[in-house]
Enzyme design. Structure first.
Site: not given
Ligand code: AMP
Length: 292
Positions: A32, A37, A147, A186-187
């Site tokens: 998502y 990302h 991130g 994504s949330r």
């Molecule tokens: P997730 O899909 O939420 O598990 O995130 C996957 C990766 O994207 C993780 O390393 C998160 O820290 C990073 N990430 C999610 N949101 C952001 C954002 N707003 N800025 C930078 N990195 C992000």
């Protein structure tokens, strides 16, 4: 761009890339995708020859009453976004192949996972470290990008890499925000229109904390109270935690000094949102010139 769904095929691809002396980077995600990302993909792109993004909604990092089933998914859109950001391979495995029955092996980082998000999500980080360790063994990267949005996760992963001697460089990329300061997530799609406006209070409270520190405030309790008061003015906001901690040990700080991580988790309606900033607390110096 390739899409690989089988573990053995990904491992074979990684072996071939390694024989060709290609530098592989990994960007683990749950899909998502948004700009946050994609910024990680661009970071990986600049530092390696082949960028692999994993898309996997990892069941083991969700608690029993959490949103695993509802977690937003849109694989076809993700493929387009990943391609546009310069991704070379999407690794999109099946949960049955990742966790075949019986599944009995987990990776656990101690202490760092018991604070902040670990208090209300006691099994979350064990799920994260387990899937990331598995992805490291499957994708065989020399570099992985995470991130700063998930600040505790990045610290826990760095610890795991050190403690388990993974020969992988960990890059932590800055938080990408919406125009009004809300950290992309994504949330955020769970938020109603009214809650979306209320959610800006997370970043606002972090900015208030920074201003207080810049103005000389050093007492964590006073800063945390001001943040809480501000957040609780929003009708749908329920604070999970507001903490000011050391940036490597995650130990709670009382009298601020050096580099600190200000981190918070707040439920705004359905989603539990997290955000953070790092602030360098300057030693207060007496201006002796003015005393002369
Ligand atoms: P997730 O899909 O939420 O598990 O995130 C996957 C990766 O994207 C993780 O390393 C998160 O820290 C990073 N990430 C999610 N949101 C952001 C954002 N707003 N800025 C930078 N990195 C992000």
């Amino acid at each position: 761009m390739k899409v690989i769904t089988k573990i053995a095929e990904m491992q074979k691809e990684a072996d071939q890339l390694r024989i060709q002396e290609k530098k592989i980077s990994l960007v683990p995600t749950m899909g998502y995708l948004h700009e946050g990302h994609l910024s990680l993909v661009r970071e990986a792109r600049a530092r390696s020859d082949v960028v692999v993004m994993s898309i996997f909604v990892n069941p083991s990092q969700f608690g029993p009453s959490e949103d695993f089933k509802d977690y937003p998914r849109d694989f076809n859109h993700d493929v387009e976004l990943a391609r546009s950001a310069g991704c070379d391979i999407i690794f999109y495995p099946d949960a049955q192949e990742v966790y075949p029955e019986p599944y009995l092996t987990y990776v656990e980082v101690e202490r760092l996972t018991k604070v902040l998000c670990g208090v209300s999500r006691p099994t979350h980080f064990r799920g994260v470290t387990t899937i990331v360790a598995k992805l490291f063994n499957i994708v065989k990267p020399q570099l992985a990008v995470f991130g700063q949005k998930d600040a505790q996760q990045a610290i826990v992963i760095k610890r795991m890499v050190k403690d388990l001697n993974y020969d992988i460089e960990i890059i932590v990329a800055p938080i990408i925000r919406e125009k009004d300061g809300l950290a992309m997530s994504s949330r955020n799609t769970y938020l109603t229109k009214a809650q979306r406006i209320q959610a800006t209070v997370l970043y606002q409270s972090l900015m208030v904390a920074k201003k207080m520190i810049d103005a000389g405030e050093r007492k964590a309790t006073i800063i945390k109270k001001r943040m809480r008061d501000l957040i609780e003015q929003q009708p749908d906001a329920i604070v999970d935690y507001i903490e000011i901690v050391d940036t490597t040990t995650l130990e709670s700080q009382t009298a601020l000094n050096g580099e600190v991580l200000i981190a918070l988790a707040v439920k705004v309606g359905k989603p539990r949102l997290i955000d953070n900033i790092i602030v360098r607390v300057l030693e207060r110096t007496i201006n002796t010139e003015s005393l002369k």
